[in-house]
Design a protein around this motif. Structure first.
Motif, mmCIF file in Angstrom:
data_model
loop_
_atom_site.group_PDB
_atom_site.id
_atom_site.type_symbol
_atom_site.label_atom_id
_atom_site.label_comp_id
_atom_site.label_asym_id
_atom_site.label_seq_id
_atom_site.Cartn_x
_atom_site.Cartn_y
_atom_site.Cartn_z
ATOM 1 N N LEU A 36 32.946 39.072 -15.382
ATOM 2 C CA LEU A 36 32.814 40.518 -15.532
ATOM 3 C C LEU A 36 34.175 41.169 -15.749
ATOM 4 N N ARG A 37 35.145 40.793 -14.920
ATOM 5 C CA ARG A 37 36.461 41.427 -14.986
ATOM 6 C C ARG A 37 37.213 41.040 -16.261
ATOM 7 N N MET A 38 36.906 39.866 -16.794
ATOM 8 C CA MET A 38 37.510 39.473 -18.061
ATOM 9 C C MET A 38 36.935 40.279 -19.221
ATOM 10 N N GLN A 39 35.674 40.658 -19.098
ATOM 11 C CA GLN A 39 35.023 41.423 -20.155
ATOM 12 C C GLN A 39 35.465 42.882 -20.153
ATOM 13 N N ALA A 40 35.609 43.453 -18.961
ATOM 14 C CA ALA A 40 35.986 44.867 -18.862
ATOM 15 C C ALA A 40 36.594 45.127 -17.488
ATOM 16 N N GLU A 41 37.708 45.833 -17.461
ATOM 17 C CA GLU A 41 38.434 46.052 -16.211
ATOM 18 C C GLU A 41 37.631 46.823 -15.178
ATOM 19 N N HIS A 42 36.745 47.710 -15.649
ATOM 20 C CA HIS A 42 36.052 48.583 -14.700
ATOM 21 C C HIS A 42 34.900 47.886 -13.982
ATOM 22 N N MET A 43 34.541 46.683 -14.405
ATOM 23 C CA MET A 43 33.385 46.013 -13.814
ATOM 24 C C MET A 43 33.818 45.001 -12.758
ATOM 25 N N GLY A 44 32.854 44.612 -11.929
ATOM 26 C CA GLY A 44 33.111 43.599 -10.913
ATOM 27 C C GLY A 44 32.152 43.748 -9.747
ATOM 28 N N ILE A 45 31.924 42.655 -9.026
ATOM 29 C CA ILE A 45 31.041 42.682 -7.857
ATOM 30 C C ILE A 45 31.646 43.568 -6.779
ATOM 31 N N ARG A 46 30.837 44.414 -6.177
ATOM 32 C CA ARG A 46 31.320 45.380 -5.182
ATOM 33 C C ARG A 46 31.279 44.800 -3.775
ATOM 34 N N ASP A 47 32.172 45.327 -2.939
ATOM 35 C CA ASP A 47 32.277 44.841 -1.566
ATOM 36 C C ASP A 47 31.435 45.701 -0.628
ATOM 37 N N MET A 48 30.764 45.041 0.297
ATOM 38 C CA MET A 48 29.872 45.745 1.211
ATOM 39 C C MET A 48 30.592 46.774 2.067
ATOM 40 N N GLN A 49 31.821 46.495 2.484
ATOM 41 C CA GLN A 49 32.547 47.470 3.296
ATOM 42 C C GLN A 49 32.780 48.766 2.520
ATOM 43 N N ASP A 50 33.124 48.625 1.244
ATOM 44 C CA ASP A 50 33.316 49.812 0.412
ATOM 45 C C ASP A 50 32.007 50.570 0.234
ATOM 46 N N LEU A 51 30.921 49.828 0.029
ATOM 47 C CA LEU A 51 29.629 50.473 -0.171
ATOM 48 C C LEU A 51 29.149 51.168 1.100
ATOM 49 N N GLU A 52 29.375 50.551 2.239
ATOM 50 C CA GLU A 52 28.956 51.193 3.487
ATOM 51 C C GLU A 52 29.731 52.482 3.727
ATOM 52 N N ARG A 53 31.044 52.462 3.450
ATOM 53 C CA ARG A 53 31.830 53.694 3.584
ATOM 54 C C ARG A 53 31.332 54.752 2.620
#
Length: 214
Positions: A170-187
């Motif tokens: 994902l990150r190789m295809q586009a800088e803005h993409m990538g798997i999200r972290d649960m700690q960030d999502l919970e915040r």
């Protein structure tokens, strides 16, 4: 930034019998339905963000007749699901809506009791994920649920080698993409007024996260 151009590539869409087709949707629709049946067990309208091909919308509406399913997608993709919806001709699926999560027009959406989105958080830019959470929190009633499906990190750690490879691609295809972290999502959820109620393990190293509006 317009993310719509990335959707067909990263959702694995192709054409099958004159309809857009995603093998991933075929693979995951049954286990997702099993969980949604318990979460959305009361009559009401559920907004799907990022409907894509429409395979999920048709499957869930057919097996959850007490719900009204409201498809939506980025304005450039909102009509992509029409072949599936037209063929199914289900009375409990509304026409798809164009929804840009960054636009300040969530107020024009119909009243909903729940929301669902699959495989979108890792394709959207983080700012768009934030906008999605804020928008959903704005239109959900108190106690309403938001179900988010996909792969996620935990404390910065991948849950599998396949997810690590996927994240890298994902990150190789586009800088803005990538798997999200649960700690960030919970915040993010807390800041929007959404509390994480459930974190279901799903096949293929995916999760179904269930947020409740406090």
């Amino acid at each position: 930034m317009d993310i719509a151009i990335h959707y067909p590539l990263f959702k694995g869409w192709n054409m099958h019998k004159d309809k857009p087709f995603s093998q991933a949707c075929e693979n995951n629709k049954a286990p997702i339905l099993e969980k949604l049946a318990g979460v959305f067990n009361q009559p009401g309208t559920v907004l799907e963000i990022g409907t894509g091909t429409g395979q999920h919308a048709v499957h869930f509406a057919r097996h959850l007749p007490h719900l009204v399913w409201q498809p939506s997608d980025h304005p450039r993709n909102a009509q992509l699901c029409l072949p599936w919806l037209s063929e199914a001709a289900l009375a409990n699926i509304n026409p798809p809506l164009a929804l840009d999560v960054m636009a300040d027009d969530w107020h024009r959406l119909p009243a909903i009791q729940g929301a669902f989105s699959a495989n979108t958080a890792h394709i959207m830019a983080w700012e768009e994920v934030e906008a999605m959470f804020r928008g959903v929190a704005r239109i959900l009633p108190t106690g309403g649920r938001f179900c988010l499906y996909g792969p996620f990190h935990y404390s910065g750690q991948h849950t599998s080698e396949s997810n690590e490879r996927f994240d890298r691609s994902l990150r190789m295809q586009a800088e803005h993409m990538g798997i999200r972290d649960m700690q960030d999502l919970e915040r993010l959820g807390r800041s929007a007024g959404l509390v994480l109620d459930e974190d279901f393990g799903m096949p293929a190293n995916n999760r179904l996260l269930v947020w409740r509006k406090a």
